[in-house]
Structures are given as structure tokens and as C-alpha cells.
Design an enzyme around this catalytic site. Structure first.
Site, mmCIF file in Angstrom:
data_model
loop_
_atom_site.group_PDB
_atom_site.id
_atom_site.type_symbol
_atom_site.label_atom_id
_atom_site.label_comp_id
_atom_site.label_asym_id
_atom_site.label_seq_id
_atom_site.Cartn_x
_atom_site.Cartn_y
_atom_site.Cartn_z
ATOM 1 N N PRO A 90 0.827 -1.225 0.000
ATOM 2 C CG PRO A 90 -0.105 -1.105 2.145
ATOM 3 C CD PRO A 90 0.677 -1.998 1.239
ATOM 4 C CD GLU A 117 0.959 -5.889 10.835
ATOM 5 O OE1 GLU A 117 1.102 -4.691 10.541
ATOM 6 O OE2 GLU A 117 -0.155 -6.423 10.991
ATOM 7 N NE ARG A 155 -8.815 -4.658 -20.855
ATOM 8 C CZ ARG A 155 -8.966 -3.500 -21.468
ATOM 9 N NH1 ARG A 155 -8.071 -2.534 -21.271
ATOM 10 N NH2 ARG A 155 -9.962 -3.267 -22.274
ATOM 11 C CG ASP A 170 -10.413 0.227 -23.154
ATOM 12 O OD1 ASP A 170 -11.594 0.067 -23.463
ATOM 13 O OD2 ASP A 170 -9.535 -0.642 -23.279
HETATM 14 N N1 SAM Z 1 1.665 -3.098 7.484
HETATM 15 C C1 SAM Z 1 1.572 -2.707 6.102
HETATM 16 C C2 SAM Z 1 1.462 -1.203 6.012
HETATM 17 O O1 SAM Z 1 0.917 -0.589 6.924
HETATM 18 O O2 SAM Z 1 1.918 -0.625 5.014
HETATM 19 C C3 SAM Z 1 0.366 -3.326 5.443
HETATM 20 C C4 SAM Z 1 0.501 -4.797 5.257
HETATM 21 S S1 SAM Z 1 -0.881 -5.517 4.440
HETATM 22 C C5 SAM Z 1 -1.896 -5.991 5.780
HETATM 23 C C6 SAM Z 1 -0.273 -7.059 3.877
HETATM 24 C C7 SAM Z 1 0.148 -7.078 2.422
HETATM 25 O O3 SAM Z 1 -0.961 -6.836 1.592
HETATM 26 C C8 SAM Z 1 1.180 -6.072 1.997
HETATM 27 O O4 SAM Z 1 2.474 -6.495 2.318
HETATM 28 C C9 SAM Z 1 0.953 -6.001 0.500
HETATM 29 O O5 SAM Z 1 1.613 -7.052 -0.159
HETATM 30 C C10 SAM Z 1 -0.548 -6.227 0.390
HETATM 31 N N2 SAM Z 1 -1.334 -4.992 0.211
HETATM 32 C C11 SAM Z 1 -2.223 -4.486 1.082
HETATM 33 N N3 SAM Z 1 -2.809 -3.388 0.607
HETATM 34 C C12 SAM Z 1 -2.292 -3.167 -0.623
HETATM 35 C C13 SAM Z 1 -2.479 -2.182 -1.624
HETATM 36 N N4 SAM Z 1 -3.339 -1.167 -1.452
HETATM 37 N N5 SAM Z 1 -1.784 -2.286 -2.773
HETATM 38 C C14 SAM Z 1 -0.903 -3.279 -2.952
HETATM 39 N N6 SAM Z 1 -0.658 -4.247 -2.032
HETATM 40 C C15 SAM Z 1 -1.344 -4.204 -0.888
#
Ligand code: SAM
Length: 255
Positions: A90, A117, A155, A170
């Protein structure tokens, strides 16, 4: 293109890549998608992929060694060429259509799906080219983000959508949202298909579609118009929309 997806939940991918265009693209050899179980690269009886965070705190962190071995395995198998390694996070660069076009030029993508995490920081520092986010919200894992990105990228690969329909009309590809689409019946729920679409006049249809795309973008995502490549005719049409909105009865034509 070759795509490797590193995950501890390989079963999640059983459905999404076995349907529609993504499946056809694989069958036709336009893309090879491999789901790689990170647990196959552990070295203990329990196939452990996570551990407690140093310094304490809630949750677990994904260990670096199994991920590093899995990435090395995918690199070795692919032979020549340097894959682009993407860590789903994220905190990463926000995914959009321009980013999808950029990734579609690569020969080999490797996705790392985090869980818990997240992933030990040293993975990001030593193995990763891009951290990629699908939006400002937190999911439980990187599997859904990897599916989203792979769908949007595949795609765009040459031949996937067929010669008669490229991805360039698109939403976002041209910098605008796409206008409305209609199919049969000609009248449904008291609403008729716009006459121009039945006219057979291709130039008029193209002009109408362009104007509808401009109108929809102006109404819903005016921020896109700041960067979209616009002709003089486009600008005149947008000015007419502004003018229409300023009139007392104007501005109620939301598409
Ligand atoms: N503790 C992390 C933080 O606060 O940034 C979040 C970890 S999340 C619970 C677990 C995993 O989900 C991440 O390591 C990532 O691979 C994935 N993930 C969660 N949200 C995401 C997003 N918006 N975009 C891409 N990957 C995401």
C-alpha cells in the site's frame, strides 16, 4: 511476456486466470503466468515463511530468505533478460493506466505478494525494482493487487484484445473517460439509442463519441482534462459545455 507471482496462497489464483481474455491469452501463448509457492523455498519442516517482528509489536513479518530464493529461481528459469520485480504494497507507486502501459512493455514481471504486516524491509532494498499499490487502502495480502495489475497489463499485450479492438479507446488510454455504449434493443425502458449511432455515418459517429467522452470526463473527472491531448475542436466543445452550465437551466445533462 512471462509473469511469475510469488505467494503463500497459490490456491487464490485458481479462478481469476482461468477465464476470459486472460485464459485465452495464455492458451494462445501470448503470456505465460506461473504461480510460485514461496513455501517451496523454505528450509524447515514447517515450511515457515513468517516470523515475529524485531522490536516487538503486533502481527508477523514475511521472512526474506524464502522470497529471495523464489526470486532467484524465477530469474534462473527465465534465462536471459532482466525481470522487473514488483513488491505489492500500500506504500508503493499508485497503479494506473499509464503504469499498466509501462509494465506491458516488459518481457518478464515477478510479483511478490505480501501477507501479515508485510515483508522484511531488506527484500525491498535488495530485490525489488518497484513497490506497487492499487490504492490508498490496506488489504490482507498482495494476491488481489497482483491479480488486478496482471489483468490490466495482459489485456494491453499485442493480440490479446484482437486486431479489431485495441485498448486505446478505453477510459484513460486517450486521457479521457470513454463515452456511453449501446446495444440492442433500439428502445429499452422508454429510452432510445441516439440516432447518430444508427446513421451509418462513421465520421459523425466518431465525432459524437469524442464529444461524449469529453462531456463525461468534464462532468466526472475534470482533473483529467488538464493533461489530456485536446484539439482546437475539443476545446471549443468544452467551452460550449461551460457556457451551457452557466445558463440558468444548464448543467443537468449528466451522462
Ligand atoms: N503493514 C503494512 C502497512 O501498513 O503498510 C500493510 C501490510 S498488508 C496488511 C499485507 C500485504 O498486503 C502487503 O504487504 C501487501 O503485499 C498487500 N497490500 C495491502 N494493501 C495493498 C495495496 N493497497 N496495494 C498493494 N498491495 C497491498
Amino acid at each position: 511476456m512471462r509473469i511469475d507471482i510469488l505467494t503463500i496462497m497459490p490456491g487464490m489464483f485458481d479462478g481469476p486466470f482461468r477465464h476470459g481474455m486472460l485464459w485465452k491469452a495464455q492458451v494462445r501463448g501470448l503470456v505465460e503466468i506461473r504461480i510460485v509457492d514461496i513455501r517451496d523455498f523454505t528450509d524447515d519442516r514447517h515450511r515457515t515463511t513468517d516470523d515475529y517482528p524485531f522490536g516487538g509489536g503486533p502481527g508477523m513479518v514475511m521472512k526474506p530468505e524464502p522470497i529471495a530464493r523464489a526470486v532467484a529461481h524465477c530469474r534462473d528459469e527465465a534465462g536471459e533478460g532482466r525481470p522487473r520485480v514488483l513488491l505489492t504494497s500500500p506504500q508503493g507507486r499508485r497503479f494506473d493506466q499509464a503504469y499498466a502501459f509501462e509494465l506491458a512493455k516488459e518481457a518478464h514481471l515477478i510479483f511478490i505478494c505480501g501477507r501479515y504486516e508485510g515483508v522484511d524491509e531488506r527484500v525491498r532494498l535488495t530485490l525489488v525494482d518497484d513497490e506497487i499499490s492499487i490504492g490508498d487502502y490496506v488489504l490482507t495480502g498482495g494476491e488481489l493487487p497482483a491479480m488486478v495489475v496482471v489483468d490490466a497489463v495482459v489485456r494491453l499485450l499485442p493480440g490479446v484484445l484482437g486486431a479489431e479492438r485495441g485498448p486505446y479507446e478505453d477510459s484513460f488510454a486517450s486521457g479521457l473517460l470513454e463515452g456511453p455504449q449501446y446495444t440492442r434493443p433500439r428502445v429499452w425502458n422508454g429510452l432510445a439509442v441516439p440516432d447518430v449511432l444508427l446513421s451509418g455515418n462513421h465520421a459523425e459517429i466518431a465525432r459524437w463519441r469524442r464529444q461524449m467522452a469529453l462531456r463525461r470526463t468534464w462532468e466526472r473527472r475534470p482533473d483529467l482534462l488538464e493533461k489530456a491531448p485536446l484539439t482546437e475542436e475539443d476545446r471549443r466543445f468544452l467551452a460550449s459545455l461551460e457556457e451551457e452550465a452557466r445558463r440558468p437551466s444548464g448543467g443537468d445533462g449528466m451522462l
